[in-house]
Design a protein around this motif. Sequence first.
Motif, PDB file in Angstrom:
ATOM      1  N   ILE A 852       0.897  -1.193  -0.054  1.00  0.00           N
ATOM      2  CA  ILE A 852      -0.069  -0.074  -0.071  1.00  0.00           C
ATOM      3  C   ILE A 852       0.812   1.264  -0.174  1.00  0.00           C
ATOM      4  O   ILE A 852       1.854   1.359   0.676  1.00  0.00           O
ATOM      5  N   ASN A 853       0.558   2.156  -0.820  1.00  0.00           N
ATOM      6  CA  ASN A 853       1.385   3.346  -1.032  1.00  0.00           C
ATOM      7  C   ASN A 853       1.488   4.133   0.110  1.00  0.00           C
ATOM      8  O   ASN A 853       0.356   4.433   0.980  1.00  0.00           O
ATOM      9  N   PRO A 854       2.737   4.386   0.682  1.00  0.00           N
ATOM     10  CA  PRO A 854       2.654   5.148   2.040  1.00  0.00           C
ATOM     11  C   PRO A 854       1.938   6.358   2.157  1.00  0.00           C
ATOM     12  O   PRO A 854       1.352   6.656   3.231  1.00  0.00           O
ATOM     13  N   GLU A 855       1.709   7.035   1.132  1.00  0.00           N
ATOM     14  CA  GLU A 855       0.896   8.306   0.832  1.00  0.00           C
ATOM     15  C   GLU A 855      -0.793   8.078   1.030  1.00  0.00           C
ATOM     16  O   GLU A 855      -1.311   8.991   1.756  1.00  0.00           O
ATOM     17  N   VAL A 856      -1.055   6.916   0.976  1.00  0.00           N
ATOM     18  CA  VAL A 856      -2.497   6.421   1.164  1.00  0.00           C
ATOM     19  C   VAL A 856      -2.486   6.401   2.801  1.00  0.00           C
ATOM     20  O   VAL A 856      -3.459   6.862   3.272  1.00  0.00           O
ATOM     21  N   PHE A 857      -1.537   5.894   3.382  1.00  0.00           N
ATOM     22  CA  PHE A 857      -1.647   5.840   4.943  1.00  0.00           C
ATOM     23  C   PHE A 857      -1.640   7.103   5.569  1.00  0.00           C
ATOM     24  O   PHE A 857      -2.686   7.485   6.306  1.00  0.00           O
ATOM     25  N   ALA A 858      -0.902   7.920   4.989  1.00  0.00           N
ATOM     26  CA  ALA A 858      -0.622   9.270   5.451  1.00  0.00           C
ATOM     27  C   ALA A 858      -2.039  10.031   5.258  1.00  0.00           C
ATOM     28  O   ALA A 858      -2.509  10.880   5.980  1.00  0.00           O
ATOM     29  N   ASP A 859      -2.490   9.783   3.838  1.00  0.00           N
ATOM     30  CA  ASP A 859      -3.918  10.534   3.798  1.00  0.00           C
ATOM     31  C   ASP A 859      -4.944  10.238   4.646  1.00  0.00           C
ATOM     32  O   ASP A 859      -5.761  11.309   5.284  1.00  0.00           O
ATOM     33  N   LEU A 860      -5.064   8.926   4.847  1.00  0.00           N
ATOM     34  CA  LEU A 860      -6.195   8.382   5.779  1.00  0.00           C
ATOM     35  C   LEU A 860      -5.978   8.728   7.074  1.00  0.00           C
ATOM     36  O   LEU A 860      -6.728   9.030   8.032  1.00  0.00           O
ATOM     37  N   GLU A 861      -4.595   8.903   7.473  1.00  0.00           N
ATOM     38  CA  GLU A 861      -4.452   9.396   9.077  1.00  0.00           C
ATOM     39  C   GLU A 861      -4.704  10.733   9.199  1.00  0.00           C
ATOM     40  O   GLU A 861      -5.238  10.867  10.239  1.00  0.00           O
ATOM     41  N   ARG A 862      -4.467  11.568   8.094  1.00  0.00           N
ATOM     42  CA  ARG A 862      -4.830  13.078   8.368  1.00  0.00           C
ATOM     43  C   ARG A 862      -6.449  13.071   8.435  1.00  0.00           C
ATOM     44  O   ARG A 862      -7.090  13.945   9.045  1.00  0.00           O
ATOM     45  N   LYS A 863      -7.029  12.349   7.637  1.00  0.00           N
ATOM     46  CA  LYS A 863      -8.641  12.312   7.577  1.00  0.00           C
ATOM     47  C   LYS A 863      -9.090  11.542   8.746  1.00  0.00           C
ATOM     48  O   LYS A 863      -9.966  12.390   9.317  1.00  0.00           O
ATOM     49  N   TYR A 864      -8.864  10.669   9.254  1.00  0.00           N
ATOM     50  CA  TYR A 864      -9.411  10.023  10.419  1.00  0.00           C
ATOM     51  C   TYR A 864      -8.607  10.335  11.766  1.00  0.00           C
ATOM     52  O   TYR A 864      -9.263   9.744  12.938  1.00  0.00           O
ATOM     53  N   GLY A 865      -7.296  10.685  11.700  1.00  0.00           N
ATOM     54  CA  GLY A 865      -6.603  11.042  13.048  1.00  0.00           C
ATOM     55  C   GLY A 865      -6.112   9.473  13.417  1.00  0.00           C
ATOM     56  O   GLY A 865      -5.644   9.330  14.358  1.00  0.00           O
ATOM     57  N   VAL A 866      -6.223   8.535  12.917  1.00  0.00           N
ATOM     58  CA  VAL A 866      -5.816   7.059  13.224  1.00  0.00           C
ATOM     59  C   VAL A 866      -5.239   6.416  11.987  1.00  0.00           C
ATOM     60  O   VAL A 866      -5.794   6.674  10.853  1.00  0.00           O
ATOM     61  N   ARG A 867      -4.204   5.487  12.102  1.00  0.00           N
ATOM     62  CA  ARG A 867      -3.810   4.996  10.699  1.00  0.00           C
ATOM     63  C   ARG A 867      -4.573   3.581  10.559  1.00  0.00           C
ATOM     64  O   ARG A 867      -4.340   2.562  11.528  1.00  0.00           O
ATOM     65  N   PRO A 868      -5.228   3.374   9.684  1.00  0.00           N
ATOM     66  CA  PRO A 868      -6.035   2.110   9.421  1.00  0.00           C
ATOM     67  C   PRO A 868      -5.306   1.033   9.137  1.00  0.00           C
ATOM     68  O   PRO A 868      -4.037   1.243   8.646  1.00  0.00           O
ATOM     69  N   GLU A 869      -5.392  -0.159   9.587  1.00  0.00           N
ATOM     70  CA  GLU A 869      -4.730  -1.484   9.251  1.00  0.00           C
ATOM     71  C   GLU A 869      -4.837  -1.564   7.916  1.00  0.00           C
ATOM     72  O   GLU A 869      -5.853  -1.283   6.971  1.00  0.00           O
ATOM     73  N   PRO A 870      -3.853  -2.280   7.235  1.00  0.00           N
ATOM     74  CA  PRO A 870      -3.834  -2.997   5.755  1.00  0.00           C
ATOM     75  C   PRO A 870      -5.136  -3.429   5.325  1.00  0.00           C
ATOM     76  O   PRO A 870      -5.799  -3.317   4.394  1.00  0.00           O
ATOM     77  N   GLU A 871      -5.372  -4.425   6.300  1.00  0.00           N
ATOM     78  CA  GLU A 871      -6.589  -5.213   6.073  1.00  0.00           C
ATOM     79  C   GLU A 871      -7.711  -4.435   6.000  1.00  0.00           C
ATOM     80  O   GLU A 871      -8.938  -4.650   5.104  1.00  0.00           O
ATOM     81  N   ALA A 872      -8.124  -3.410   6.816  1.00  0.00           N
ATOM     82  CA  ALA A 872      -9.030  -2.557   6.829  1.00  0.00           C
ATOM     83  C   ALA A 872      -9.469  -1.904   5.702  1.00  0.00           C
ATOM     84  O   ALA A 872     -10.266  -1.586   5.156  1.00  0.00           O
TER      85      ALA A 872
END
Length: 1023
Positions: A852-872
Amino acid sequence: MTETEFEKYFKEVKKHYDRGDYTEGTFRTPFENFMMSLSPGIKLVQEPRRVRGLGAPDFKAFNHNRKVGFIETKDLDKNLDVIFETEQIKKYVESINNLILTNYTRFILIRNGEKIFDFNLFSMSDLKNPRFRLSDEKIEQFKEMANEFFLYKMPTISSAEELASELSRKAKLLKDFAKQQLEEDLETVRNNEYPSSIYDFYVVLNDLIKDIETEDCADAYAQTITYGLFLAAKNCKSKLERRSAASYIPRNIGIIKRIFLNISGDTFPSNISWIIDDIVDILNSADIEKILAGINKRGKKDKDPIIFFYEDFLNFYEPERRKHMGVYYTPRPVVSFIVNSVNGILKTDFGKLLGFAEDDVHVLDPAIGTGTFFWIAFLNVLGEMKERGLGGLIDEKIEKHLLKHFYGFELLITPYVVAHLKLGDLLGRWGYEFKDKDRIQVYLTNTLEPAEIQGLMAFSRELTEESRVANQIKLKKPILAVIGNPPYSGMSANNGEWITRILKEGYKRADGTKDDGYYKVDGKPLGEKNPKWLQDDYVKFIRYAQWKIDKNGEGVVGYITNHSYLDNPTFRGMRESLLRSFDRIYILNLHGNSLKKEKCPDGSKDENVFDIRQGVAIAIFIKNPKFKDKKVYYADLWGTRDDKYNWLDRHTIDNTKWQEIEPASPFYFFIPVDRGIEKEYMKFWKVTDIFPVNSVGIVTARDKLTIRWSREEMWEIVKDFSSLEPEEARRKYNLGKDARDWKVELAQKDLKESGPDMKKVVPILYRPFDVRYTYYTGKSRGFQCMPRPEVMKHILEENLGLITVRQVAEGIFNHTYVSEMIIESRITLSNKGIGFLFPLYLYGITGKEPNINPEVFADLERKYGVRPEPEAIFYYIYAVLHSPTYRKKYEQFLRYDFPRIPFVDDYGEFKELSELGKELVELHLMKRSLPSAVKFDIPGSNTVEKVKYEGGRVWINKEQYFEGVPEDVWTFHIGGYQVLDKWLKSRKGRELDGGEVMHFIQVVEVIKKTLEIMARIDRFPLS
């Protein structure tokens, strides 16, 4: 003839038989004398014996100098029943109307393919009997047969269909004999000896089409000679002769003239000349005027008579070739729309008061085929002159304009010949008499290969001159209008340096601006892994026309082509390039794409204007410096073929209801799109950007060998196949010819080098809910053609893989599935693309990490305040791709590229959707057993025979069915597959065991549950 002549013949045969030193040729002269004694007017002419291969029948038979048929003789002791089934005699029977086959004792008279006499004048045992005498009954029987044979007259042919049928029979034989002669010639040349004149024809074609097959050359030769003789007969007012046929061929077309001069000479191969003589006889027995009058009545609306007859001929000569008439013939209503539209554009946009009839309008058809576009354009010019009261200038207009400024290129010699003869015939019917230096400017050349041809063969002078003039036109002659129907060929053979360079690298336009070619978009490389569709011939012909107009600085192009370039992402660089070159673009999408299963908007039948499956479109491109802006217009034309023809007959570009569209980066679609939704959709994360490592599924190239029902069966195949000699393996497993990337020997080598090792027998997801087994080494061009090891190695470990596609050709987007094993490329069946696998995890030396692209993790963490698990994230994406609303809202964009994923703003909704996605994944991987009310209650063979659905029952044969299957479950699709139907039909002829029956029942329940979850997903607004 007296009984004494019969006795003489019998005694002569017996004499040689008693000596025992006879051959087939021993009896030819006694037989000839015997037959000629029947009547003073009878004559037999022996054909020279052939050392090998097919030749003419042994005798031509004449009655008072009128050829009546042929006689083929065989050795005295040969069994004619066996001989009758040989290839040689079958060809004779199929193509010769009046034929005797004999072994000097038995005589078979064959008329139009049927035996009408078959008897023994005497037998081999009679030759051993010193007291034998021929009976009166046998003598009378022979006389009756001889009269039937020698009094035969070819009936007058008065219909086009009958003449086409007769000529096609001869043409097929001519093709076979020409192929054999050419193969001998090629060997002769290798031995530094002189070949026949047919070799000259081959040299011409081989210069134009590199490495042409001998069969293709022979086919072109047979068609050219046969159809050329038809046109010669049309122009000949007396009896046509092979030796004089050339005089009825237009003298101003060097190559055609040379072909027919070749067939008239004494050195022409006798094993072929007899067939040409037969063709001439057929034409002399035809009432050509009556036939042409009949064709005129049939064809005056849509085709000129010459083309109409050519179609008839092709239909009999080679029915399969009739399906490819797009190469040769474009329906008149299509041509009329293009020609009349371009004519109007020349008047309104370029100030040419007479349109095509203006002397400074230079026109090019770069793939002229049989000349239909020029046929209509010439009629347009001549009609314009007449309507304006300028009929007195028609001769001058023909001489100084139509014969000087209309240029056509054609690669295939048969349509080239037809185009010349057809256009010459048209001008002749308008009263024009060709002068010595006149010629129609149609050239035998490859438009996409500007290269002069040199040679030493008989055709070299004519061909070199054709090439020289054609190259001047191709590269230097200013052209204002380009029209035509270029060929479609996904696997183009036109890979020359010149066309490849302007296709890929671009060029400088007349105004000094730079064109970047079709392999860039927005100044950047296209980035396609496999941009092969840009190599299609029609793309190259569009590119050539664009280049020609760009170099001229102004002009118009009117083409009908494959319509794939309008919306396929691979063509986005092409679309951008066309937008930058032309000021006005008009697209009339004629649809008719059975590959996409296109239907009219109201659900009714949509048909193609050609006999092809690929949809087509008319495009008109205008470049004119007077325009200060750029505009693109689009229209659809749906319906039956007749509906489309009728519409095209009544319309031009001027009275078509156009919709203005605004192609924009990154796709530059030449179809209408909702700009607001597109803008919204393009902001979402693209699935290929989320999961950077991905690839299409594996391609085996030989599924029947490499994919099996069980692990054990696959292992037995591996052991057996690897132990056989290559050719024995090919025969046993019915593998056919080797392909470029899959060969029997390489497959065997791969197996041996890998062990074989039973651990390499692994499950493969072959179709939805259909797991089978293969032997997987990961070596490309081995047991599997393309095993995609760079991605599949990760799914061989504990993993999840998302399955989707880049493009959708059929139906709505539902091309989403999941796997925890390697997949086969057609897992979702899309005519436009194959299944891609996106593994969730990547395995390396240090263990596993998310794909998973690290930028996707970063984008979702900014949006949700937490870093979702890859499976999620994986489960969430799976849920989104199963949302009916998402599929419908973004349908247009899901057709053309990988899905883009909208992430909801609320983290609680994200988690809920992720949970629903997880449920779907577990269902589709069949991780748990579901209770079911579906029944399989009737005892029987359990064999899948004919699958059908009726009122909740899925029948597998006449007695047995699954009970309790809801209709929405039965019709449920994953990709192009109706899941339950496909699963059963894949097992046609197979006896289902208990495990398979239970598996099918579970799939029914999985689909039921899937539909429920999809409805729950749809409650969430995805945007």
